[in-house]
Design an enzyme around this catalytic site. Structure first.
Site, PDB file in Angstrom:
ATOM      1  N   PRO A   1      46.141  50.704  31.805  1.00 62.38           N
ATOM      2  CA  PRO A   1      47.638  50.929  31.871  1.00 62.38           C
ATOM      3  C   PRO A   1      48.455  49.480  31.666  1.00 62.38           C
ATOM      4  CG  PRO A   1      46.393  50.694  33.917  1.00 62.38           C
ATOM      5  CD  PRO A   1      45.351  50.538  32.980  1.00 62.38           C
TER       6      PRO A   1
ATOM      7  N   CYS B   1      46.973  41.804  38.309  1.00 64.39           N
ATOM      8  CA  CYS B   1      48.141  41.346  37.640  1.00 64.39           C
ATOM      9  C   CYS B   1      48.257  39.789  38.298  1.00 64.39           C
ATOM     10  CB  CYS B   1      49.313  42.032  38.503  1.00 64.39           C
ATOM     11  SG  CYS B   1      51.008  41.164  37.698  1.00 64.39           S
TER      12      CYS B   1
ATOM     13  N   GLY C   1      38.630  43.019  28.930  1.00 69.46           N
ATOM     14  CA  GLY C   1      38.564  41.697  28.335  1.00 69.46           C
ATOM     15  C   GLY C   1      38.003  41.379  26.980  1.00 69.46           C
ATOM     16  N   ASP C   2      39.258  40.758  26.004  1.00 70.51           N
ATOM     17  CA  ASP C   2      38.761  40.428  24.780  1.00 70.51           C
ATOM     18  C   ASP C   2      38.247  41.598  23.854  1.00 70.51           C
ATOM     19  OD1 ASP C   2      39.841  38.047  25.598  1.00 70.51           O
ATOM     20  OD2 ASP C   2      38.180  37.011  25.636  1.00 70.51           O
TER      21      ASP C   2
END
Length: 383
Positions: free
Chosen positions: A29, A114, A219-220
């Site tokens: 999201p 976040c 991640g990545d």
């Protein structure tokens, strides 16, 4: 880079509660990005679990009109996956009761990733898992409210606040103990934000610590090979894709092919990218009306045209487009035969630089303090 082979025979299906997710791919999201239009666009390329942009629990409880509009799913979208943000167990319980009681979603995800200062300074986002008791109370309240309807609750978090305060192993164990159906780890600390490289070794460690529910890695992941490498290197049960699909919804078709052991489709030429862009515009207009839709579309332009030789003047015009007719005129000026640029497969979207995480005064004093951080219920963002 060596191509990693994963075949249907070498992996088990990812299950999120009662739902089988095949390929084991989740759209992360992203605030202002993963609305109904973008999710539909991605789903047209491949299967997976597509999560709507984040909804705040307080806004659900208060029936905020803008929030209720954001909670829209396409007719064929299933399971309907919603990310819910909250820092108060009571508010989260009430919001989940509303969502499941009114049949508004089939899966609820929670984001504690976040790193934005306006969120962490109130104790929300990536700051919150440091408060172990409060974190467990929120997950438990959500699971208890969702359980009667059979709606699974999953939890996403980061490695920790910074390298001196890793929270992910505790967060994973707590979420597992409190009934979460899966956990996902963005393999960066909050202080890294989106800079540097994600450290996938943390995903492997979380997989060792959490043994009864799926562990997803994030991640990545910018290419299908990245996804296969993450699974191979960490043993994770699936991947969560965020920035890698910005301006590239066809990435989900590549991921589906890769996990099935099929050859990857070729990257689209500029004409096909223009077709996707126009389809994106149509879907946004359908949901939000022309004015808001065209304003929203502008931020996607740099991502769609990344690496293509279209010239600075045309780029500027696309970034200021205000109507569908204007968009069509600009599309007609593109070289539709220009091949997809191979150098456009790397990082895209937010990157920035690392920095100190802003926390409430005394936040690190007692990790077992169950008190709800003051004012954080009003905060919201992606992660």
């Amino acid at each position: 880079m060596e191509h990693v082979q994963v075949t249907p025979q070498t992996r088990t299906a990812l299950k999120i509660g009662p739902y089988e997710v095949d390929p084991p791919v989740v759209l992360a999201p992203m605030a202002g990005i993963t609305n109904i239009a973008f999710r539909q666009l991605c789903q047209e390329y491949g299967a997976g679990l597509y999560v709507c942009e984040m909804i705040t629990a307080r806004a659900v409880v208060e029936r905020h009109p803008g929030t209720m509009h954001m909670m829209t799913f396409a007719a064929g979208e299933y399971p309907r996956s919603m990310q819910l943000y909250g820092v108060d167990p009571k508010t989260m319980r009430e919001a989940v009761k509303i969502i499941v009681g009114e049949g508004l979603a089939d899966h609820i995800d929670q984001n504690y990733g976040c790193p934005v200062a306006k969120v962490t300074r109130k104790g929300g986002g990536a700051a919150l898992p440091y408060k172990r008791t409060l974190f467990g109370n929120i997950v438990r309240a959500s699971v208890e409210a969702a359980e009667p309807a059979g709606v699974p609750v999953t939890v996403k978090f980061r490695v920790g606040i910074d390298d001196g305060h890793h929270t992910y192993l505790d967060a994973g164990r707590i979420a597992e103990a409190e009934g979460a159906s899966a956990v996902a780890l963005h393999a960066r600390t909050a202080s890294q934000r989106y800079s540097g490289q994600a450290d996938w070794s943390h995903i492997a460690r979380l997989k060792e610590a959490v043994t009864t529910i799926p562990v997803l890695g994030n991640g990545d992941i910018f290419t299908a090979d990245d996804a296969l490498r993450m699974v191979a290197e960490t043993g994770c049960d699936g991947v969560v894709v965020g920035r890698g699909c910005l301006g590239r919804p066809w990435l989900f078709g590549e991921l589906e092919a890769a996990f099935a052991g099929r050859p990857l489709p070729e990257g689209p030429n500029l004409g096909e990218v223009a077709r996707v862009l126009r389809r994106h515009a149509e879907l946004l207009i359908e949901h939000d009306g022309a004015g808001k839709a065209m304003r929203d579309l502008r931020k996607h332009m740099a991502w769609y045209f990344m690496g293509f030789p279209i010239g600075s003047e045309l780029r500027r015009s696309f970034a200021m487009v205000s109507s569908l007719a204007e968009l069509d005129d600009l599309i007609a000026r593109l070289d539709h035969h220009a091949p997809f640029p191979t150098d456009a497969l790397g990082p895209r979207g937010r990157q920035g630089s690392p920095g100190k995480v802003t926390l409430p005064h005394g936040w690190l004093d007692d990790p077992d303090d169950p008190c709800v951080p003051e004012g954080a219920d009003l905060m919201h963002s992606g992660g």
